[in-house]
Design a protein around this motif. Structure first.
Motif, PDB file in Angstrom:
ATOM      1  N   THR A  55       0.819  -1.370  -0.103  1.00  0.00           N
ATOM      2  CA  THR A  55       0.152   0.013   0.054  1.00  0.00           C
ATOM      3  C   THR A  55       0.991   1.136   0.104  1.00  0.00           C
ATOM      4  OG1 THR A  55      -1.633  -1.130   1.358  1.00  0.00           O
ATOM      5  CG2 THR A  55      -2.003   1.118   1.145  1.00  0.00           C
ATOM      6  N   ASP A  56       0.541   2.075  -0.891  1.00  0.00           N
ATOM      7  CA  ASP A  56       1.244   3.362  -0.891  1.00  0.00           C
ATOM      8  C   ASP A  56       0.977   4.360   0.174  1.00  0.00           C
ATOM      9  OD1 ASP A  56       2.235   2.574  -3.330  1.00  0.00           O
ATOM     10  OD2 ASP A  56       0.665   3.768  -4.311  1.00  0.00           O
ATOM     11  N   VAL A  57      -0.322   4.422   0.876  1.00  0.00           N
ATOM     12  CA  VAL A  57      -0.604   5.320   2.042  1.00  0.00           C
ATOM     13  C   VAL A  57      -1.106   4.434   3.118  1.00  0.00           C
ATOM     14  CG1 VAL A  57      -1.737   7.097   2.684  1.00  0.00           C
ATOM     15  CG2 VAL A  57      -1.081   7.143   0.521  1.00  0.00           C
ATOM     16  N   ILE A  58      -0.479   4.296   4.252  1.00  0.00           N
ATOM     17  CA  ILE A  58      -0.864   3.637   5.117  1.00  0.00           C
ATOM     18  C   ILE A  58      -1.440   4.367   6.199  1.00  0.00           C
ATOM     19  CG2 ILE A  58       0.168   1.906   7.076  1.00  0.00           C
ATOM     20  CD1 ILE A  58       2.431   1.002   5.249  1.00  0.00           C
ATOM     21  N   SER A  59      -2.762   4.161   6.671  1.00  0.00           N
ATOM     22  CA  SER A  59      -3.415   4.741   7.703  1.00  0.00           C
ATOM     23  C   SER A  59      -3.152   4.155   9.078  1.00  0.00           C
ATOM     24  CB  SER A  59      -4.966   4.875   7.202  1.00  0.00           C
ATOM     25  OG  SER A  59      -5.298   3.490   7.345  1.00  0.00           O
ATOM     26  N   ARG A  60      -3.605   4.881  10.109  1.00  0.00           N
ATOM     27  CA  ARG A  60      -3.548   4.556  11.502  1.00  0.00           C
ATOM     28  C   ARG A  60      -4.323   3.245  11.628  1.00  0.00           C
ATOM     29  NH1 ARG A  60      -4.674   8.618  15.785  1.00  0.00           N
ATOM     30  NH2 ARG A  60      -2.676   9.405  15.019  1.00  0.00           N
ATOM     31  N   SER A  61      -5.679   3.129  11.089  1.00  0.00           N
ATOM     32  CA  SER A  61      -6.392   1.652  11.013  1.00  0.00           C
ATOM     33  C   SER A  61      -5.576   0.408  10.645  1.00  0.00           C
ATOM     34  CB  SER A  61      -7.651   1.835  10.570  1.00  0.00           C
ATOM     35  OG  SER A  61      -7.596   2.233   9.177  1.00  0.00           O
ATOM     36  N   ASP A  62      -4.731   0.868   9.533  1.00  0.00           N
ATOM     37  CA  ASP A  62      -3.936  -0.605   8.992  1.00  0.00           C
ATOM     38  C   ASP A  62      -3.066  -0.841  10.356  1.00  0.00           C
ATOM     39  OD1 ASP A  62      -5.189  -0.120   6.658  1.00  0.00           O
ATOM     40  OD2 ASP A  62      -3.683   1.269   5.677  1.00  0.00           O
ATOM     41  N   TRP A  63      -2.224   0.064  10.811  1.00  0.00           N
ATOM     42  CA  TRP A  63      -1.487  -0.387  12.092  1.00  0.00           C
ATOM     43  C   TRP A  63      -2.250  -0.996  13.147  1.00  0.00           C
ATOM     44  CZ3 TRP A  63       3.118  -1.651  10.744  1.00  0.00           C
ATOM     45  CH2 TRP A  63       3.883  -0.682   9.787  1.00  0.00           C
ATOM     46  N   LEU A  64      -3.488  -0.439  13.392  1.00  0.00           N
ATOM     47  CA  LEU A  64      -4.244  -1.002  14.429  1.00  0.00           C
ATOM     48  C   LEU A  64      -4.504  -2.361  14.081  1.00  0.00           C
ATOM     49  CD1 LEU A  64      -6.523   1.979  15.609  1.00  0.00           C
ATOM     50  CD2 LEU A  64      -4.502   0.879  16.658  1.00  0.00           C
ATOM     51  N   GLY A  65      -4.932  -2.767  12.868  1.00  0.00           N
ATOM     52  CA  GLY A  65      -5.326  -4.060  12.285  1.00  0.00           C
ATOM     53  C   GLY A  65      -3.887  -4.995  12.624  1.00  0.00           C
ATOM     54  N   ALA A  66      -2.913  -4.494  12.316  1.00  0.00           N
ATOM     55  CA  ALA A  66      -1.598  -5.242  12.651  1.00  0.00           C
ATOM     56  C   ALA A  66      -1.532  -5.570  13.932  1.00  0.00           C
ATOM     57  CB  ALA A  66      -0.402  -4.736  11.941  1.00  0.00           C
ATOM     58  N   LEU A  67      -1.787  -4.738  14.830  1.00  0.00           N
ATOM     59  CA  LEU A  67      -1.607  -4.694  16.294  1.00  0.00           C
ATOM     60  C   LEU A  67      -2.628  -5.803  16.796  1.00  0.00           C
ATOM     61  CD1 LEU A  67      -0.196  -3.688  18.884  1.00  0.00           C
ATOM     62  CD2 LEU A  67      -2.191  -1.945  19.138  1.00  0.00           C
ATOM     63  N   GLY A  68      -3.700  -5.674  16.416  1.00  0.00           N
ATOM     64  CA  GLY A  68      -4.717  -6.567  16.589  1.00  0.00           C
ATOM     65  C   GLY A  68      -4.519  -8.115  16.235  1.00  0.00           C
ATOM     66  N   ILE A  69      -3.839  -8.486  15.233  1.00  0.00           N
ATOM     67  CA  ILE A  69      -3.425  -9.610  14.940  1.00  0.00           C
ATOM     68  C   ILE A  69      -2.391 -10.159  15.657  1.00  0.00           C
ATOM     69  CG2 ILE A  69      -2.257 -10.971  12.864  1.00  0.00           C
ATOM     70  CD1 ILE A  69      -3.885  -9.438  10.899  1.00  0.00           C
ATOM     71  N   ALA A  70      -1.352  -9.024  15.928  1.00  0.00           N
ATOM     72  CA  ALA A  70      -0.205  -9.528  16.881  1.00  0.00           C
ATOM     73  C   ALA A  70      -0.693 -10.065  18.218  1.00  0.00           C
ATOM     74  CB  ALA A  70       0.966  -8.337  16.646  1.00  0.00           C
ATOM     75  N   LEU A  71      -1.786  -9.253  18.878  1.00  0.00           N
ATOM     76  CA  LEU A  71      -2.317  -9.652  20.187  1.00  0.00           C
ATOM     77  C   LEU A  71      -2.953 -10.868  20.100  1.00  0.00           C
ATOM     78  CD1 LEU A  71      -3.502  -6.090  21.292  1.00  0.00           C
ATOM     79  CD2 LEU A  71      -1.356  -7.327  21.990  1.00  0.00           C
ATOM     80  N   SER A  72      -3.689 -11.231  18.962  1.00  0.00           N
ATOM     81  CA  SER A  72      -4.427 -12.455  18.684  1.00  0.00           C
ATOM     82  C   SER A  72      -3.191 -13.642  18.836  1.00  0.00           C
ATOM     83  CB  SER A  72      -5.231 -12.376  17.303  1.00  0.00           C
ATOM     84  OG  SER A  72      -6.031 -11.360  17.379  1.00  0.00           O
ATOM     85  N   LEU A  73      -2.099 -13.574  18.072  1.00  0.00           N
ATOM     86  CA  LEU A  73      -0.973 -14.450  18.084  1.00  0.00           C
ATOM     87  C   LEU A  73      -0.482 -14.603  19.367  1.00  0.00           C
ATOM     88  CD1 LEU A  73       0.995 -13.326  15.003  1.00  0.00           C
ATOM     89  CD2 LEU A  73      -0.205 -15.606  15.447  1.00  0.00           C
ATOM     90  N   VAL A  74      -0.471 -13.607  20.390  1.00  0.00           N
ATOM     91  CA  VAL A  74      -0.020 -13.814  21.800  1.00  0.00           C
ATOM     92  C   VAL A  74      -0.912 -14.536  22.524  1.00  0.00           C
ATOM     93  CG1 VAL A  74       0.603 -12.460  23.840  1.00  0.00           C
ATOM     94  CG2 VAL A  74       1.516 -11.658  21.742  1.00  0.00           C
ATOM     95  N   SER A  75      -2.223 -14.161  22.454  1.00  0.00           N
ATOM     96  CA  SER A  75      -3.228 -14.835  23.260  1.00  0.00           C
ATOM     97  C   SER A  75      -3.249 -16.525  22.839  1.00  0.00           C
ATOM     98  CB  SER A  75      -4.519 -14.021  22.947  1.00  0.00           C
ATOM     99  OG  SER A  75      -5.496 -15.020  23.330  1.00  0.00           O
ATOM    100  N   ILE A  76      -3.185 -16.872  21.337  1.00  0.00           N
ATOM    101  CA  ILE A  76      -3.407 -18.055  21.089  1.00  0.00           C
ATOM    102  C   ILE A  76      -1.743 -18.880  21.439  1.00  0.00           C
ATOM    103  CG2 ILE A  76      -3.084 -19.609  19.000  1.00  0.00           C
ATOM    104  CD1 ILE A  76      -4.317 -17.499  17.454  1.00  0.00           C
ATOM    105  N   LEU A  77      -0.715 -18.158  21.590  1.00  0.00           N
ATOM    106  CA  LEU A  77       0.465 -18.973  22.433  1.00  0.00           C
ATOM    107  C   LEU A  77       0.242 -19.013  23.517  1.00  0.00           C
ATOM    108  CD1 LEU A  77       3.257 -17.047  20.070  1.00  0.00           C
ATOM    109  CD2 LEU A  77       2.368 -19.298  19.929  1.00  0.00           C
TER     110      LEU A  77
END
Length: 106
Positions: A55-77
């Motif tokens: 993506t050329d322009v990355i918005s804040r919601s894109d990074w919040l989505g990445a943070l959500g996926i990372a927190l999900s990975l931690v929870s699963i682990l």
């Protein structure tokens, strides 16, 4: 040291709940499902990472989505670690057993 009240004996409902929570068959099923969920979460994080880099322009919601996926990975682990501890006969969520053989009073 503050005095603590003696714990009340467990009710039959509490005993059934604890027996179900520590059931090895249930822990094996949960562990299998959590490994499947971990694979899906890893695939989602790889896809989201590719999306972010393409993506050329990355918005804040894109990074919040990445943070959500990372927190999900931690929870699963953490869930996988707890189920593996149940299968090993240890208490889930504890770093060390309260009275491990090295700490037992003599």
């Amino acid at each position: 040291m503050p005095e603590t009240k003696p714990k009340a004996p467990l009710t039959p409902e509490d005993l059934r709940w604890r027996a179900a929570a520590w059931d090895p068959d249930k822990a094996k099923r949960n562990l299998k499902l959590q490994y499947i969920l971990l694979g899906c979460a890893i695939a989602a994080s790889i896809g989201w990472g590719i999306y972010l880099f393409r993506t050329d322009v990355i918005s804040r919601s894109d990074w919040l989505g990445a943070l959500g996926i990372a927190l999900s990975l931690v929870s699963i682990l953490l869930g996988i670690v707890n189920n593996r501890r149940i299968l090993a006969g240890k208490s889930p969520g504890a770093i060390s057993d309260p009275l491990s053989p090295q700490q037992k009073p003599r």
